[in-house]
Design a protein around this motif. Structure first.
Motif, PDB file in Angstrom:
ATOM      1  N   THR A  25       0.835  -1.211   0.000  1.00 13.61           N
ATOM      2  CA  THR A  25       0.000   0.000   0.000  1.00 13.61           C
ATOM      3  C   THR A  25       0.870   1.263   0.000  1.00 13.61           C
ATOM      4  OG1 THR A  25      -0.121  -0.051   2.426  1.00 13.61           O
ATOM      5  CG2 THR A  25      -1.920  -1.118   1.203  1.00 13.61           C
ATOM      6  N   SER A  26       2.147   1.111  -0.335  1.00 11.95           N
ATOM      7  CA  SER A  26       3.033   2.268  -0.228  1.00 11.95           C
ATOM      8  C   SER A  26       2.704   3.342  -1.249  1.00 11.95           C
ATOM      9  CB  SER A  26       4.500   1.850  -0.357  1.00 11.95           C
ATOM     10  OG  SER A  26       4.743   1.167  -1.551  1.00 11.95           O
ATOM     11  N   ASN A  27       2.069   2.991  -2.359  1.00 16.78           N
ATOM     12  CA  ASN A  27       1.649   4.048  -3.288  1.00 16.78           C
ATOM     13  C   ASN A  27       0.622   4.959  -2.632  1.00 16.78           C
ATOM     14  OD1 ASN A  27      -0.312   1.948  -3.328  1.00 16.78           O
ATOM     15  ND2 ASN A  27      -1.009   2.561  -5.365  1.00 16.78           N
ATOM     16  N   ILE A  28      -0.275   4.381  -1.847  1.00 11.35           N
ATOM     17  CA  ILE A  28      -1.258   5.190  -1.116  1.00 11.35           C
ATOM     18  C   ILE A  28      -0.568   5.983  -0.013  1.00 11.35           C
ATOM     19  CG2 ILE A  28      -3.354   5.102   0.297  1.00 11.35           C
ATOM     20  CD1 ILE A  28      -4.044   2.471  -1.180  1.00 11.35           C
ATOM     21  N   PHE A  29       0.359   5.330   0.679  1.00 10.08           N
ATOM     22  CA  PHE A  29       1.097   6.002   1.758  1.00 10.08           C
ATOM     23  C   PHE A  29       1.801   7.248   1.228  1.00 10.08           C
ATOM     24  CE2 PHE A  29       5.091   6.695   4.031  1.00 10.08           C
ATOM     25  CZ  PHE A  29       4.673   6.780   5.344  1.00 10.08           C
ATOM     26  N   PHE A  30       2.523   7.118   0.116  1.00  7.59           N
ATOM     27  CA  PHE A  30       3.281   8.254  -0.392  1.00  7.59           C
ATOM     28  C   PHE A  30       2.386   9.287  -1.076  1.00  7.59           C
ATOM     29  CE2 PHE A  30       6.731   5.037  -0.147  1.00  7.59           C
ATOM     30  CZ  PHE A  30       7.510   5.723   0.773  1.00  7.59           C
ATOM     31  N   ALA A  31       1.266   8.854  -1.626  1.00 13.56           N
ATOM     32  CA  ALA A  31       0.327   9.812  -2.206  1.00 13.56           C
ATOM     33  C   ALA A  31      -0.266  10.715  -1.140  1.00 13.56           C
ATOM     34  CB  ALA A  31      -0.791   9.080  -2.944  1.00 13.56           C
ATOM     35  N   PRO A  47      13.592   6.423   2.013  1.00  8.91           N
ATOM     36  CA  PRO A  47      14.386   5.326   1.442  1.00  8.91           C
ATOM     37  C   PRO A  47      13.574   4.212   0.808  1.00  8.91           C
ATOM     38  CG  PRO A  47      15.245   5.965   3.587  1.00  8.91           C
ATOM     39  CD  PRO A  47      13.925   6.654   3.431  1.00  8.91           C
ATOM     40  N   LEU A  48      12.290   4.122   1.083  1.00  5.90           N
ATOM     41  CA  LEU A  48      11.459   3.082   0.477  1.00  5.90           C
ATOM     42  C   LEU A  48      10.427   3.664  -0.483  1.00  5.90           C
ATOM     43  CD1 LEU A  48      10.949   0.754   3.582  1.00  5.90           C
ATOM     44  CD2 LEU A  48      12.391   0.327   1.581  1.00  5.90           C
ATOM     45  N   LEU A  49      10.678   4.864  -0.946  1.00  4.81           N
ATOM     46  CA  LEU A  49       9.741   5.514  -1.868  1.00  4.81           C
ATOM     47  C   LEU A  49       9.495   4.660  -3.106  1.00  4.81           C
ATOM     48  CD1 LEU A  49       8.181   8.089  -2.784  1.00  4.81           C
ATOM     49  CD2 LEU A  49      10.321   8.880  -3.789  1.00  4.81           C
ATOM     50  N   HIS A  50      10.530   4.000  -3.594  1.00  3.02           N
ATOM     51  CA  HIS A  50      10.408   3.262  -4.853  1.00  3.02           C
ATOM     52  C   HIS A  50       9.442   2.087  -4.772  1.00  3.02           C
ATOM     53  CE1 HIS A  50      13.006   0.851  -2.464  1.00  3.02           C
ATOM     54  NE2 HIS A  50      13.448   0.056  -3.439  1.00  3.02           N
ATOM     55  N   TRP A  53      17.081  -2.767  -4.417  1.00  2.00           N
ATOM     56  CA  TRP A  53      18.243  -2.369  -3.623  1.00  2.00           C
ATOM     57  C   TRP A  53      18.763  -0.970  -3.946  1.00  2.00           C
ATOM     58  CZ3 TRP A  53      19.705  -4.711   0.648  1.00  2.00           C
ATOM     59  CH2 TRP A  53      19.431  -6.057   0.832  1.00  2.00           C
ATOM     60  N   HIS A  54      18.615  -0.493  -5.173  1.00  3.21           N
ATOM     61  CA  HIS A  54      19.350   0.719  -5.559  1.00  3.21           C
ATOM     62  C   HIS A  54      18.868   1.967  -4.833  1.00  3.21           C
ATOM     63  CE1 HIS A  54      15.911   1.921  -8.050  1.00  3.21           C
ATOM     64  NE2 HIS A  54      16.503   3.088  -8.225  1.00  3.21           N
ATOM     65  N   TRP A  55      17.548   2.109  -4.684  1.00  3.99           N
ATOM     66  CA  TRP A  55      17.039   3.373  -4.139  1.00  3.99           C
ATOM     67  C   TRP A  55      17.378   3.570  -2.662  1.00  3.99           C
ATOM     68  CZ3 TRP A  55      15.889   7.990  -5.600  1.00  3.99           C
ATOM     69  CH2 TRP A  55      15.211   8.842  -4.736  1.00  3.99           C
ATOM     70  N   PRO A  56      17.209   2.573  -1.779  1.00  2.00           N
ATOM     71  CA  PRO A  56      17.596   2.808  -0.377  1.00  2.00           C
ATOM     72  C   PRO A  56      19.056   3.229  -0.232  1.00  2.00           C
ATOM     73  CG  PRO A  56      16.285   0.808  -0.549  1.00  2.00           C
ATOM     74  CD  PRO A  56      16.602   1.238  -1.948  1.00  2.00           C
ATOM     75  N   LEU A  57      19.961   2.591  -0.987  1.00  2.00           N
ATOM     76  CA  LEU A  57      21.376   2.954  -0.874  1.00  2.00           C
ATOM     77  C   LEU A  57      21.611   4.386  -1.354  1.00  2.00           C
ATOM     78  CD1 LEU A  57      23.275  -0.291  -1.944  1.00  2.00           C
ATOM     79  CD2 LEU A  57      22.463   0.418   0.313  1.00  2.00           C
ATOM     80  N   LEU A  58      20.997   4.762  -2.475  1.00  2.00           N
ATOM     81  CA  LEU A  58      21.141   6.138  -2.958  1.00  2.00           C
ATOM     82  C   LEU A  58      20.547   7.129  -1.959  1.00  2.00           C
ATOM     83  CD1 LEU A  58      20.258   5.707  -6.746  1.00  2.00           C
ATOM     84  CD2 LEU A  58      22.497   6.287  -5.786  1.00  2.00           C
ATOM     85  N   ALA A  59      19.410   6.770  -1.362  1.00  6.34           N
ATOM     86  CA  ALA A  59      18.770   7.658  -0.391  1.00  6.34           C
ATOM     87  C   ALA A  59      19.643   7.854   0.844  1.00  6.34           C
ATOM     88  CB  ALA A  59      17.400   7.101   0.009  1.00  6.34           C
ATOM     89  N   PHE A  60      20.245   6.777   1.334  1.00 13.04           N
ATOM     90  CA  PHE A  60      21.116   6.903   2.505  1.00 13.04           C
ATOM     91  C   PHE A  60      22.371   7.716   2.181  1.00 13.04           C
ATOM     92  CE2 PHE A  60      19.075   2.831   4.124  1.00 13.04           C
ATOM     93  CZ  PHE A  60      18.320   3.495   5.081  1.00 13.04           C
ATOM     94  N   VAL A  61      22.931   7.516   0.996  1.00 14.61           N
ATOM     95  CA  VAL A  61      24.110   8.293   0.596  1.00 14.61           C
ATOM     96  C   VAL A  61      23.765   9.769   0.521  1.00 14.61           C
ATOM     97  CG1 VAL A  61      25.634   8.788  -1.364  1.00 14.61           C
ATOM     98  CG2 VAL A  61      25.346   6.441  -0.579  1.00 14.61           C
TER      99      VAL A  61
END
Length: 675
Positions: free
Chosen positions: A116-122, A137-140, A312-320
């Motif tokens: 339900t993360s699309n609803i959460f972020f909307a 970090p979990l937007l994706h 995996w890619h987005w959390p690492l980019l977000a933390f960086v």
């Protein structure tokens, strides 16, 4: 059991294009400005494959085995997703401050696990003061939620459509064409309208994206098997032409769209039809040159890793980005991309492939897979709950974290109603004066505050000051709209014609109202505050320097005439300093000294000189300079007496603005009430 579709390596090649585009865009958006369309390619592929599986199963058995369908989804998605979510939460406990950021991460983890993360972020705050995307970090995972919501509906619609078709004497194939066509037309229509009216909803929510899956579904029907029945030995030129067309459409989207493009809307037809063309080409003639390139082993290998690499890619980019306060080095970003690829390879070989194909005991049967899915979700939910508990405990035990959290609350002050804030998409008219007054609402003396968001961030300060000075304040501010003229009217680079028109209508309405109120004797001063245009501050010049300076001068002249004609005072507020980073996030990760800047670094420069020169030649104009208090000795501290003054890199926080009211009162009295 489902009817399996023969493996097509070119589809994994298309997945490589999709995931590569997304990762490149997220790491270096300037290099591939439209890379976000990789998500839309994935949606078309999903619609194509899942529809094919379901239709074949229904044709073969007369039903769809929902339990086994969802068991396959469990085996395909949940083990790798839980690994990413758990790792992200663990890193979050180490890297993300408990000022609301860590709590939000844990909540988004729950939303991600339950799709339900699309609803959460909307539903997260959006617009002018919205948090930057890299703070999530979990937007994706919003895309996984959209796909799974599609998977909930689609397996039910296909057998239902077949049942209805049998009872009305319609062929099942034709009924499905009607269904998919109706989904395509209706969903695309609301996507076009929604992108204009509710852009956040249109971007995240499944009904606005359903037409992209429908394109894949209709293509699956058209192909009617692994290859179209009309395919023949001479089909290679046709397939090659389709494939080239598909690449052109996708390439056009990658290089002409960017984050400012209204999306998805009709423009998303470029990548979705491009993906459909490549899928069709590979079905018509697998030997066509483009399909053969997509089927090369190195290309298909990346496609097989696409799910894990995307995860995996987005959390690492977000933390960086979070650790570097939004400005990481290219080397750090490249390292994050490489690390995410290696993690995706490990995930594929150690988690995804064994669970899907070797079927360990926990996933050996449909029933066990569903039970394992519940167990995995429970483990993730417990991990998220523990993270929230730890974060709240850290916040409760730290006055510093509490001060930072207070500063990160929405900038617009609660003293005024949403209707008076003017942060609407479209401006129609001003809310009545009586509904918007702050300060001493019963006072006979009134001042009007006009400006952009740098006017709005003075509202808490003026509210406190007005109550003590027995002055009513009428805020008339609108984010991104300066009380100036021409190119100086708006904030941002290359503003749209609609933005200019909105700001112009708002400014004209405010000045007309100010003239009427001043003529009636209710107003003693106009206070003008804005992020004044300055050649030295990025983002404050929306056009050529000469045109902006001309609009700056003309706008100030218009304000001067208005106040002179009505014999009231004009108070020009010099801008507050700008910081090179988000202040609360800096304070959560760095010492106060490392988050402070020199006045020269945050100085509005030539804008201040323009305001000073105007005031020097006109006794009816007074200057107010908050930086004199914020930057004593030439050093701008982001925190004063335990209160964090800024909510981002250049806006005062509500608590910071209110805290400045008392120390600035002598200056406010002199500028507004003095002789």
């Amino acid at each position: 059991m489902s009817a399996k579709i023969a493996y097509r390596p070119d589809i994994d090649g298309l997945r490589t294009i999709a995931v590569g585009s997304v990762v490149a865009y997220h790491a270096f958006p300037a290099l591939l400005p439209g890379g976000f369309i990789g998500v839309d390619i994935f949606f078309v592929i999903s619609g194509f494959l899942i529809t094919g599986i379901l239709v074949r199963e229904h044709e073969r058995t007369g039903r769809v085995d929902l339990a086994e369908f969802y068991a396959r989804r469990v085996r395909r998605l949940l083990p790798a997703l839980l690994a990413v979510v758990a790792t992200t939460l663990a890193l979050g406990l180490w890297l993300v401050p408990a000022t609301g950021e860590l709590q939000s991460l844990a909540k988004s983890a729950l939303a991600a696990l339950f799709f339900t993360s699309n609803i959460f972020f909307a539903l997260q705050p959006s617009g002018y003061f919205a948090a930057a995307a890299e703070t999530y970090p979990l937007l994706h995972t919003w895309t996984l939620a959209v796909e799974e919501q599609f998977y909930i509906v689609w397996p039910l619609l296909i057998p239902l459509t077949g049942w209805i078709a049998a009872r009305i004497g319609l062929s099942r194939h034709r009924a499905l064409w009607i269904l998919f066509g109706a989904v395509f037309i209706s969903s695309l229509a609301i996507s076009i309208v929604g992108t204009q009216m509710r852009p956040t909803w249109a971007f995240y929510l499944t009904p606005f994206r359903g037409w992209e899956f429908a394109i894949g579904a209709m293509l699956s029907l058209a192909i009617d098997g692994d290859r179209p029945r009309w395919a023949h030995r001479g089909a290679v030129p046709l397939a090659f032409g389709l494939a080239v067309t598909g690449l052109i459409l996708i390439g056009t989207a990658l290089w002409t769209l960017d984050h400012d493009t209204p999306f998805p809307s009709w423009i998303a037809l470029l990548p979705t039809l491009g993906a459909a063309a490549l899928l069709a080409a590979g079905a018509i003639a697998p030997a066509n040159p483009i399909a053969r390139i997509l089927a090369l082993a190195p290309v298909t290998y990346v496609g097989k890793l696409s799910y894990g690499w995307y995860l995996w890619h987005w959390p690492l980019l977000a933390f960086v980005r979070g650790d570097a306060l939004g400005a990481p080095s290219a080397g750090a970003l490249i390292a994050a991309v490489i690390a995410s690829f290696l993690l995706s390879a490990a995930s594929y070989h150690l988690i995804e492939t064994p669970v899907r194909h070797q079927r360990p005991s926990l996933f050996r049967t449909t029933r066990k897979s569903l039970i394992a899915g519940v167990a995995l979700l429970s483990i993730g939910a417990v991990a998220a709950g523990i993270t929230i508990t730890v974060a709240n405990h850290q916040l409760a035990g730290s006055s510093r974290l509490q001060a930072i959290a207070a500063a990160e609350t929405r900038q617009a002050d609660p003293a005024i109603s949403p209707e008076c804030s003017n942060y609407r998409i479209n401006f129609s008219k001003l809310t009545p004066v009586e509904s918007c007054l702050i300060g001493d609402r019963t006072a006979k003396r009134m001042i009007i505050l006009i400006g952009d968001s740098h006017g709005a961030h003075l509202i808490p300060m003026l509210d406190h000051w007005g109550q003590g000075a027995h002055v009513a304040i009428l805020p008339r501010t609108r984010g991104g709209c300066r009380p100036l003229d021409g190119q100086a009217l708006v904030i941002g680079i290359a503003p749209s014609a609609s933005h200019l028109a909105e700001c112009s209508r708002f400014r004209d309405a405010v000045l007309a109202e100010a003239g009427r109120l001043a003529a009636s004797g209710q107003v003693i001063a106009i206070v003008a505050s804005a992020r004044w245009p300055n050649a030295g501050v990025a983002g404050t010049l929306p056009g050529p320097l000469a045109e902006v300076r001309s609009g700056f001068a003309n706008g100030l002249a218009q304000l001067t005439r208005l106040t002179q004609e009505n014999r009231i005072r004009l108070v020009l507020v010099k801008d507050t300093p700008s910081f090179p980073y988000h202040v609360p996030r800096c304070l959560a990760r760095r010492s106060v000294d490392r988050c402070a800047v020199s006045l020269a670094a945050g100085d509005p420069g030539d804008a201040d000189r323009t305001l000073s020169a105007l005031a020097a030649g006109n006794p009816g104009i007074r200057l107010l300079d908050p930086s004199a208090l914020i930057c004593p000795g030439g050093r701008c501290a982001p925190i004063r007496d335990g209160v964090v003054l800024f909510t981002d890199d250049h806006h005062l926080s509500s608590v910071g603005s209110a805290a400045l009211a008392a120390p600035l009162r002598p200056a406010l009295d002199a500028a507004i009430l003095g002789p």
